[in-house]
Motif scaffolding. Structure first.
Motif, PDB file in Angstrom:
ATOM      1  N   HIS A 130       0.853  -1.179   0.000  1.00 31.35           N
ATOM      2  CA  HIS A 130       0.000   0.000   0.000  1.00 31.35           C
ATOM      3  C   HIS A 130       0.896   1.239   0.000  1.00 31.35           C
ATOM      4  O   HIS A 130       2.089   1.139   0.237  1.00 31.35           O
ATOM      5  CB  HIS A 130      -0.903   0.010   1.237  1.00 31.35           C
ATOM      6  N   ILE A 150      -0.078  -2.054   8.359  1.00 27.42           N
ATOM      7  CA  ILE A 150      -0.292  -2.746   7.077  1.00 27.42           C
ATOM      8  C   ILE A 150       0.949  -3.548   6.684  1.00 27.42           C
ATOM      9  O   ILE A 150       0.854  -4.689   6.250  1.00 27.42           O
ATOM     10  CB  ILE A 150      -0.660  -1.724   5.974  1.00 27.42           C
ATOM     11  N   ARG A 185     -11.516  -0.188   8.351  1.00 28.18           N
ATOM     12  CA  ARG A 185     -12.706  -0.927   7.894  1.00 28.18           C
ATOM     13  C   ARG A 185     -12.435  -1.698   6.607  1.00 28.18           C
ATOM     14  O   ARG A 185     -13.131  -2.648   6.288  1.00 28.18           O
ATOM     15  CB  ARG A 185     -13.895   0.026   7.717  1.00 28.18           C
ATOM     16  N   SER A 186     -11.412  -1.246   5.853  1.00 28.44           N
ATOM     17  CA  SER A 186     -11.172  -1.896   4.560  1.00 28.44           C
ATOM     18  C   SER A 186     -10.082  -2.958   4.630  1.00 28.44           C
ATOM     19  O   SER A 186      -9.749  -3.562   3.618  1.00 28.44           O
ATOM     20  CB  SER A 186     -10.784  -0.848   3.514  1.00 28.44           C
ATOM     21  N   TYR A 187      -9.492  -3.165   5.800  1.00 22.90           N
ATOM     22  CA  TYR A 187      -8.370  -4.117   5.887  1.00 22.90           C
ATOM     23  C   TYR A 187      -8.427  -4.890   7.189  1.00 22.90           C
ATOM     24  O   TYR A 187      -8.142  -4.354   8.253  1.00 22.90           O
ATOM     25  CB  TYR A 187      -7.043  -3.352   5.774  1.00 22.90           C
TER      26      TYR A 187
END
Lengths: 574, 165
Positions: A130, A150, A185-187
């Motif tokens: 990312h 991440i 929320r996306s990972y």
């Protein structure tokens, strides 16, 4: 009362300290001078000045591979950032946690082709997990915290953060706030394996007569080698490791049948080819393992455990996919096996081991030491003997890499550090430096060749500055050995550009950088001189070993064949 | 086989380029792609029309899902769904005969003429790709097409099934 105000540059350094970063690897330049100024005024984060940004990424990478922590890089905009590209790609291919902080021209100049402007987020997009652009100074600490989260969770990988200069300077100040407990929320990387899949996997294990465990780098990343060993012993199955997975189980374990793949052992590849069940753990059926996918292990059912769903059924179809963290899934498998009171069927296992042992007898990996010219394999064996198998071995890319993988049985995970996926020449020395920084008391070897070492040799200077006494062992064959091997085998012996006819005097070169240089040219002096190199503790030793330039790496898979179609030496098929 | 994927993702700068980049990097095909923020401005929704067999589609779905910005992805073609595309087309309408004919065809296809120039009509039509193709072909037989633009398809599942947080 207003809270204390910080510049973006101060926030960067404070955020790194809050995330327990001890070292960052980098090179200063215009857009990051404020960060360097902030680094100068504190003691928590130590900066290591490399001589080329590519080396900074590999150093951070080596540090990360050996410790399991996130490696951190700092580079200026433009050429500083683009010099990081190879190192970012290296980390991406091998799933290494890394955060690269890159400067950028001031926000007002972005898009104007300003001096030292490059769209580094765009350049690196296909090779990062990312990336982030910062637009507001107060965002910086939480972006860094997110980047660390991440980079280090799920399937790890590199994350790039672009920091425009105007956010770093005293012209934009803000309050410092960092949320180290990151939620997105996306990972949400999945952690546990699905219980139905675990049951299916165990059922398949019960039904298997010819089970093999195929374990990759995922075992190392997940710190799951103890669980792996426990599982292998419970199943009494043969186990093979990938190049990235070496050390996942001890190289001297009785169930270990060697590395598989292009230069793997005959028994590993034969065992795979004849198995009726392959338990793939944190491996990705890479083309250097499978050989021709159409001929890959036709009789085998495949259980594939991986944290990354995209790795499953990408090249080889998995019958029982299990997505989850390897340490968690291995524990689930062990629990299920224990709950059902699993015992391997003695007769079936004995038959299977009898077959496997027959292949073992063909030839594990071997060479013949004739004459006085040193065989490269012999050097690795000597290195293993002297360090008692306990050194960190950081490899460059080429024949020496394969010889090290074949002849140095690794006892523990994280001991073997190499660029397996991208195959980056020039990786070895800076990676070894990162490892030495983390483990100054351990033997840290950079195994390299006359080609690879010259791709980042300028770092000898960094080694002197920060006192990083790694032992460089260069298998000098006066040629690009692996290229030459392919030219011998596939291109009619036409050695197009694989010679290095103007090699430097590596001994003098090492000395001019302030280190110890040593050359070994005769077989009878090999062990003594290597021993001497390892007794010098506080200085870097560059050992230039002149080896037989004609030696090829065997065994070797035959192109387009099945996994076990192999040459075991010149003109001899397994 | 043609598939329509609906993707819900963070409305962040660069998130679209990650999707587009992924498709070219991994040699996946894009037939059309549409994107816009949803009623929740922090989210974008992308509809991608693509082609591939089951194995390729499985990889596309997994790879897109792996992108950090992506929250959800669904293959609309797996189930019954509504699919629409917008066409704006400008055609020559110079005399009474061609104006009448263009108007008649437009009515049959339930399009509407949204602008009139001295010599041209601009028509708007929505429908699935097949209907739009038929309309364009019919017009082309009757008059000259000056220019046209299509939005690429958008889609939504029928019934209770929904792509949301």
């Amino acid at each position: 009362m207003t809270k204390k105000q910080f510049t973006g540059a101060q926030m960067v350094v404070k955020a790194l300290a809050a995330l327990d970063v001890k070292y960052i690897f980098g090179y200063p330049g215009g857009t990051v001078l404020d960060i360097y100024d902030a680094l100068f005024q504190q003691t928590e984060v130590e900066h290591i000045l490399v001589r080329h940004e590519q080396a900074a990424t590999h150093m951070a990478d080596g540090f990360a591979r050996a410790t399991g922590e996130v490696g951190v890089v700092l580079a200026t905009s433009g050429p500083g950032a683009t010099n990081c590209i190879t190192g970012i790609a290296t980390a991406y291919m091998d799933s290494i946690p890394m955060v690269v902080l890159s400067g950028q021209v001031p926000s007002t100049l972005i898009g104007d082709d300003a001096f030292q402007e490059t769209d580094i987020v765009g350049c690196s997009r296909p090779i990062v997990k990312h990336s982030f652009n910062c637009r507001v100074v107060e965002e910086i600490p939480n972006i860094i915290a997110k980047a660390f989260y991440i980079a280090s969770t799920g399937r790890p990988g590199p994350v790039v953060i672009e920091l425009p200069k105007d956010l770093l300077m005293p012209t934009s100040m803000g309050e410092f706030h960092i949320e180290t407990d990151v939620k997105m929320r996306s990972y949400n990387p999945s952690i546990k394996g699905h219980h139905k899949q675990i049951k299916k996997a165990v059922k398949a294990i019960y039904e298997a007569k010819k089970l093999v465990v195929y374990a990759g780098g995922g075992i190392i990343i997940a710190n799951a080698s103890e669980l792996l060993t426990e599982l292998v012993e419970k199943l009494d199955a043969p186990i093979t490791n990938t190049l990235m997975g070496l050390g996942g189980i001890s190289g001297t374990h009785k169930n270990y049948i060697g590395m598989l793949g292009m230069h793997g052992s005959v028994e590993a590849n034969k065992t795979m080819a004849n198995a009726d069940l392959i338990l793939a753990l944190g491996a990705r059926f890479d083309d250097r393992v499978t050989n021709n996918v159409k001929k890959f292990c036709p009789d085998a059912k495949i259980i594939h455990v991986d944290i990354d769903p995209t790795s499953i059924s990408k090249t080889i179809n998995a019958h029982i996919p299990v997505v989850g963290l390897l340490d968690v899934v291995l524990q689930q498998l062990l629990d299920e096996l224990t709950a059902t009171d699993f015992k391997p069927n003695k007769e079936e296992r004995a038959n299977w081991w009898q077959e496997v042992n027959q292949w073992r007898e063909i030839n594990r990996v071997s060479y013949v030491q004739e004459g006085d010219q040193i065989k490269p394999q012999r050097v690795i064996e000597a290195m293993y003997k002297i360090t008692q198998g306990e050194a960190y071995v950081c490899s460059d890319v080429g024949q020496h890499q394969m010889f090290a993988a074949q002849y140095y049985p690794f006892a523990k995970p994280r001991q073997w550090i190499n660029s397996g996926g991208l195959g980056t020449m020039g990786f070895g020395l800076p990676a070894a430096m990162g490892v030495k920084l983390a483990f100054p008391e351990s033997h840290v070897i950079c195994i390299t060749g006359d080609g690879s070492i010259q791709m980042n040799i300028q770092e000898l200077s960094t080694c002197l500055q920060y006192n990083l006494p790694v032992v460089i062992i260069s298998l000098n064959n006066r040629s690009l050995g692996m290229v030459r091997q392919w030219q011998d085998m596939v291109y009619g012996g036409r050695h197009s550009s694989s010679y290095m006819e103007s090699l430097p005097d590596f001994v003098k070169l090492a000395e001019s950088y302030g280190h110890v240089g040593m050359q070994i040219n005769h077989l009878d002096e090999l062990e003594d001189k290597l021993n001497e190199a390892f007794t010098i503790k506080n200085r870097l030793v560059f050992v230039d070993v002149l080896v037989d330039e004609k030696e090829h790496v065997y065994p070797m898979q035959i192109r387009l064949g099945a996994i076990d179609d192999m040459w075991i030496k010149k003109g001899v098929k397994a | 086989m043609r598939r329509i994927l609906a993707v819900l993702l963070e409305n962040e700068p660069g998130s679209l380029s990650r999707i587009v980049g992924l498709f070219s990097q991994r040699a996946f095909n894009i037939e059309s792609l549409t994107v816009a923020p949803t009623e929740d401005q922090s989210l974008s929704r992308i509809t991608i029309a693509t082609r591939g067999d089951d194995k390729v589609l499985e990889q596309i779905v997994k790879q897109v899902n792996k992108l950090i910005d992506v929250i959800k992805i669904t293959d609309l073609t797996e189930r019954s769904h509504v699919e629409r595309e917008l066409l704006l087309i400008k055609v020559l309408a110079m005399n009474d005969k061609s104006r009448t004919e263009v108007k008649r065809i437009t009515d049959i296809f339930r399009g509407s003429i949204v602008d009139i120039g001295k010599q041209v009509y601009t028509i708007e039509l929505t429908g699935d790709a097949e209907k739009l193709n038929a309309f364009v072909n019919t017009l082309a037989n009757e008059t000259e097409i000056i220019e046209s633009v299509r939005s690429g398809c958008v889609g939504i599942a029928r019934g209770e099934k929904a792509l949301r947080l």
